[in-house]
Enzyme design. Structure first.
Site, PDB file in Angstrom:
ATOM      1  N   LEU A  11       0.829  -1.198   0.387  1.00 54.03           N
ATOM      2  CA  LEU A  11       0.241  -0.065   0.352  1.00 54.03           C
ATOM      3  C   LEU A  11       1.199   1.543  -0.208  1.00 54.03           C
ATOM      4  O   LEU A  11       1.645   1.555   1.129  1.00 54.03           O
ATOM      5  CB  LEU A  11      -0.691  -0.006   1.469  1.00 54.03           C
ATOM      6  CG  LEU A  11      -1.540  -1.493   1.307  1.00 54.03           C
ATOM      7  CD1 LEU A  11      -2.423  -0.852   2.725  1.00 54.03           C
ATOM      8  CD2 LEU A  11      -2.026  -1.551   0.104  1.00 54.03           C
ATOM      9  N   ALA A  12       0.813   2.118  -0.939  1.00 56.39           N
ATOM     10  CA  ALA A  12       1.608   3.202  -1.465  1.00 56.39           C
ATOM     11  C   ALA A  12       0.839   4.282  -1.672  1.00 56.39           C
ATOM     12  O   ALA A  12       1.297   5.535  -2.625  1.00 56.39           O
ATOM     13  CB  ALA A  12       2.898   2.873  -2.600  1.00 56.39           C
ATOM     14  N   GLY A  14      -0.694   6.790   0.323  1.00 52.84           N
ATOM     15  CA  GLY A  14      -0.806   8.044   1.188  1.00 52.84           C
ATOM     16  C   GLY A  14      -0.250   8.749   0.822  1.00 52.84           C
ATOM     17  O   GLY A  14       0.423   9.256   0.052  1.00 52.84           O
ATOM     18  N   ARG A  18       2.350  15.139   6.163  1.00 51.45           N
ATOM     19  CA  ARG A  18       3.367  15.507   7.274  1.00 51.45           C
ATOM     20  C   ARG A  18       4.757  15.596   6.593  1.00 51.45           C
ATOM     21  O   ARG A  18       5.246  16.168   7.686  1.00 51.45           O
ATOM     22  CB  ARG A  18       3.516  14.672   8.308  1.00 51.45           C
ATOM     23  CG  ARG A  18       2.115  15.033   9.056  1.00 51.45           C
ATOM     24  CD  ARG A  18       1.989  13.787   9.998  1.00 51.45           C
ATOM     25  NE  ARG A  18       1.042  12.603  10.452  1.00 51.45           N
ATOM     26  CZ  ARG A  18       0.927  12.176  10.634  1.00 51.45           C
ATOM     27  NH1 ARG A  18       1.716  11.625  12.024  1.00 51.45           N
ATOM     28  NH2 ARG A  18       0.277  10.411  10.026  1.00 51.45           N
ATOM     29  N   GLN A  78      -5.255   3.497  -6.294  1.00 51.86           N
ATOM     30  CA  GLN A  78      -6.414   3.365  -5.362  1.00 51.86           C
ATOM     31  C   GLN A  78      -7.441   5.272  -5.395  1.00 51.86           C
ATOM     32  O   GLN A  78      -6.764   6.031  -4.929  1.00 51.86           O
ATOM     33  CB  GLN A  78      -6.109   3.521  -3.996  1.00 51.86           C
ATOM     34  CG  GLN A  78      -7.678   3.478  -2.800  1.00 51.86           C
ATOM     35  CD  GLN A  78      -7.151   3.745  -1.540  1.00 51.86           C
ATOM     36  OE1 GLN A  78      -6.047   3.366  -1.100  1.00 51.86           O
ATOM     37  NE2 GLN A  78      -7.636   3.294  -0.390  1.00 51.86           N
ATOM     38  N   ASP A 108       5.202   2.615   3.626  1.00 53.46           N
ATOM     39  CA  ASP A 108       6.286   3.649   4.059  1.00 53.46           C
ATOM     40  C   ASP A 108       6.595   2.348   5.904  1.00 53.46           C
ATOM     41  O   ASP A 108       7.241   3.053   6.549  1.00 53.46           O
ATOM     42  CB  ASP A 108       5.607   5.055   4.961  1.00 53.46           C
ATOM     43  CG  ASP A 108       4.194   4.530   5.458  1.00 53.46           C
ATOM     44  OD1 ASP A 108       3.708   3.188   5.612  1.00 53.46           O
ATOM     45  OD2 ASP A 108       3.103   5.446   6.232  1.00 53.46           O
ATOM     46  N   ARG A 319      33.632  10.333  -8.926  1.00 50.57           N
ATOM     47  CA  ARG A 319      32.086  10.174  -9.359  1.00 50.57           C
ATOM     48  C   ARG A 319      31.628   9.103 -10.319  1.00 50.57           C
ATOM     49  O   ARG A 319      32.644   8.403 -10.913  1.00 50.57           O
ATOM     50  CB  ARG A 319      31.798  11.529 -10.533  1.00 50.57           C
ATOM     51  CG  ARG A 319      32.189  12.805  -9.732  1.00 50.57           C
ATOM     52  CD  ARG A 319      31.939  14.226 -10.312  1.00 50.57           C
ATOM     53  NE  ARG A 319      31.159  14.303 -11.464  1.00 50.57           N
ATOM     54  CZ  ARG A 319      30.892  14.761 -12.173  1.00 50.57           C
ATOM     55  NH1 ARG A 319      32.123  15.955 -12.511  1.00 50.57           N
ATOM     56  NH2 ARG A 319      29.889  15.487 -13.032  1.00 50.57           N
ATOM     57  N   LYS A 337      36.120  11.219 -12.803  1.00 51.19           N
ATOM     58  CA  LYS A 337      34.937  11.011 -13.310  1.00 51.19           C
ATOM     59  C   LYS A 337      34.256  10.632 -15.139  1.00 51.19           C
ATOM     60  O   LYS A 337      35.327  10.702 -15.705  1.00 51.19           O
ATOM     61  CB  LYS A 337      33.814  12.463 -13.443  1.00 51.19           C
ATOM     62  CG  LYS A 337      32.572  12.395 -13.909  1.00 51.19           C
ATOM     63  CD  LYS A 337      32.031  13.001 -15.182  1.00 51.19           C
ATOM     64  CE  LYS A 337      32.596  13.708 -16.595  1.00 51.19           C
ATOM     65  NZ  LYS A 337      32.268  13.624 -17.763  1.00 51.19           N
ATOM     66  N   SER A 391      52.833  19.006 -13.227  1.00 54.33           N
ATOM     67  CA  SER A 391      52.269  20.296 -12.309  1.00 54.33           C
ATOM     68  C   SER A 391      51.389  21.229 -12.960  1.00 54.33           C
ATOM     69  O   SER A 391      52.377  22.264 -14.264  1.00 54.33           O
ATOM     70  CB  SER A 391      52.884  21.173 -11.141  1.00 54.33           C
ATOM     71  OG  SER A 391      53.289  19.755 -10.470  1.00 54.33           O
TER      72      SER A 391
END
Length: 455
Positions: A11-12, A14, A18, A78, A108, A319, A337, A391
Site C-alpha cells: 500500500l503506497a 498515502g 506531514r 486507489q 512507508d 564520480r 569522472k 604540475s
C-alpha cells in the site's frame, strides 16, 4: 513453504502531508533508495513471486519510479482513500490470480525484516487463514492492541475502544499481515464501513475470519520492523537505524571503520575485507570496493569501482564512471569522472581527470586538468603508461599523451604527444632586471592618487 506462491500487496497511496513535500512520501529515500523499494526488497527476500503496488498521490511519478526498483510489479490506483481494506481491494485483479499467500505491506515501513514476513507466511503454510504481524513498543499508547485467547488472535482493538485491562497489553499491531489466498477476497469483501470515519479497515478481517471458524494468529517482529515513516524526523531516524545496521555488517565482514558513526553507505555499496575507511566518508549509489583499499577522510564516492590496494583521498571525489585499478592513487582535492586510473597510476593533488584514461604507473602532477568539455560535447584524453604530466598542466581533449611521454609543468597541450617525447606548451619566460621595482612604484603612486582624489 518454498513452493507456495506469494503476492505482496504494498500500500503506497498515502499523500504523506506531514512530509511537507511534493514528492510522494514512499519515494523519499533511505540509503539512496526510495523507502517503498526497501519494502519491495523485503517482500522478495521473503519469497514474494508477485508484486502489486497500490498507488494514489503522484501516481504517474510512482509508476516511473517503480520501473526502476520493481519493473515486474503491477500498479493499481486507489482513486478514493476509503481505508486500508479498500486499498487492498484496489489490487483485486492481482489477488484473484490464485496465489497461495497474500502479504499485505505498507510502503512507508522500510525497515521491515524479511524474516518477519517469512514467519507469517509459515503460519499460513501450517493452516492459518490470517497471520497478523505484531510488535512490542516501549510505550504502546496510540497503537492497536492484539487481543489473543488460547494462542489465537481474536481481535485488533484500537486504543480508544480498549478496556482498561486491554490497555495494559503491550503486544501491538504493526499493520502488516499475511492472508491465505483462497480466503483473501472472501474476507475483504465482507469488511464494512460502519464506523466513525466510514472507512473499510483491514483489521476487521481478524474478527470476520474468527466468526467463520478460520484460524487467526499473531506473529512477532522487532520494533524497528514496524517503524512507519510519517515525517522528515522519522525518515532521519530510519536512515540512522539502516546505517547502523550496515556499518555493523561491514565491520563484521572485515572492514575497518575508524569512526563508524561518520561513514554513510548506500543501499548497494559493496566493500571488501581489509579495506580501511577513515572518518566522514560518503558512499553514494553504485560503489564497489575490492579488498585492501584505503579510503581517507572526507572523501565522496559514487558510481565508482575501486580495485584492491587502492588509496583514495583525503578529500577526494570519485564520480560515476571512475574506475581505479590495483594500487592506483587518487589523492587530496582530486576529482575523477568517467575515467580509468590504471594500475599504480598516481593522481595526487588538486587535479581533475574526466573522460580519460591514465595509463599504468603514470604520474599526474598537482593542478592538472583534462579539458574535456567545450560547452557542447565531451572529448577523451588518453595518457599512456608511465607518462609524466607536470604540475599545472591543461590537457585539451581530444588529445593523446604517448607511453612514457613527459609534459613540462605549466603546459597547455592541444596536440598529441608521441611515446617518450617531451612537450612544452607555454610561453618562453622573459626576465627584465629592475622592472619589478619600477612596476610596484607605479602601482603605489596610482593608488595614492586615487585615495587623495576620494578625500
Amino acid at each position: 513453504m518454498s513452493q507456495r506462491s506469494c503476492l505482496s500487496v504494498i500500500l503506497a497511496a498515502g499523500e504523506g502531508t506531514r512530509m511537507k513535500s511534493a514528492l510522494p512520501k514512499v519515494l523519499h529515500a533511505i540509503a539512496g533508495l526510495p523507502m517503498v523499494a526497501h519494502v519491495v526488497k523485503a517482500a522478495e527476500a521473503a519469497g514474494a513471486t508477485g508484486l502489486a503496488l497500490v498507488i494514489g498521490h503522484g501516481a504517474e511519478e510512482m509508476r516511473k519510479a517503480a520501473q526502476k526498483f520493481a519493473p515486474k510489479a503491477e500498479t493499481f490506483v486507489q482513486e478514493k482513500r476509503l481505508g486500508t481494506a479498500h486499498a487492498v481491494l484496489a489490487a483485486r485483479e492481482a489477488i484473484s490470480k490464485g496465489y497461495d499467500d497474500i502479504l499485505v505491506m505498507f510502503g512507508d515501513t522500510p525497515l521491515i525484516d524479511a524474516e518477519a514476513l517469512a514467519t507469517a507466511r509459515q503460519k499460513l503454510a501450517e493452516g492459518a487463514a490470517v497471520a497478523v504481524i505484531g510488535f512490542r513498543p516501549p510505550d504502546p499508547t496510540g497503537y492497536g492492541r492484539l487481543i489473543e485467547k488460547g494462542g489465537r488472535l481474536v481481535a485488533i482493538r484500537e486504543e480508544k475502544d480498549c478496556s482498561e485491562e486491554e490497555k495494559t497489553i503491550g503486544f501491538c499491531n504493526a499493520g502488516m499481515m499475511a492472508v491465505a489466498g483462497k480466503y483473501a477476497l472472501e474476507l475483504l469483501d465482507q469488511v464494512g464501513n460502519r464506523n466513525a470515519k466510514g472507512e473499510f479497515y483491514l483489521t476487521d478481517i481478524v474478527e470476520i475470519a474468527g466468526e467463520k471458524g478460520l484460524e487467526v494468529v499473531a506473529t512477532e517482529a522487532g520494533l524497528e520492523s514496524a517503524l512507519g515513516i510519517n515525517n522528515r524526523a522519522e525518515l532521519a531516524e530510519a536512515e540512522a537505524i539502516w546505517q547502523a545496521r550496515r556499518r555493523r555488517e561491514a565491520m563484521l565482514a572485515g572492514v575497518t571503520l575508524i569512526a563508524p558513526e561518520t561513514v554513510y553507505f548506500s543501499h548497494d555499496t559493496e566493500i571488501g575485507a581489509d579495506t580501511i575507511v577513515e572518518p566522514n566518508v560518503w558512499f553514494g549509489p553504485g560503489v564497489k570496493i575490492a579488498s585492501g583499499a584505503k579510503i581517507h577522510a572526507f572523501s565522496h564516492i559514487e558510481g565508482a569501482t575501486i580495485a584492491s590496494n587502492c588509496d583514495v583521498g583525503p578529500f577526494a571525489r570519485l564520480r560515476p564512471g571512475a574506475d581505479l585499478r590495483q594500487k592506483a592513487k587518487v589523492g587530496n582535492f582530486c576529482e575523477v569522472k568517467q575515467a580509468t586510473i590504471e594500475e599504480g597510476a598516481k593522481v595526487n593533488h588538486l587535479t581533475y581527470i574526466g573522460d580519460a584514461r591514465v595509463g599504468a604507473a603514470a604520474n599526474i602532477g598537482a593542478g592538472t586538468i583534462t579539458c574535456n568539455y567545450d560547452g557542447y560535447s565531451k572529448f577523451f584524453t588518453d595518457i599512456g603508461e608511465g607518462a609524466f604530466v607536470g604540475s599545472n598542466s591543461s590537457l585539451v581533449a581530444p588529445v593523446t599523451i604517448g607511453k612514457g611521454g613527459y609534459i613540462a609543468s605549466g603546459s597547455v597541450i592541444t596536440e598529441s604527444v608521441p611515446d617518450d617525447a617531451l612537450a612544452f606548451g607555454r610561453a618562453r619566460q622573459k626576465t627584465l632586471p629592475g622592472k619589478g621595482k619600477e612596476l610596484r612604484e607605479r602601482f603605489a603612486s596610482a593608488a595614492a592618487a586615487r585615495k587623495k582624489a576620494a578625500e
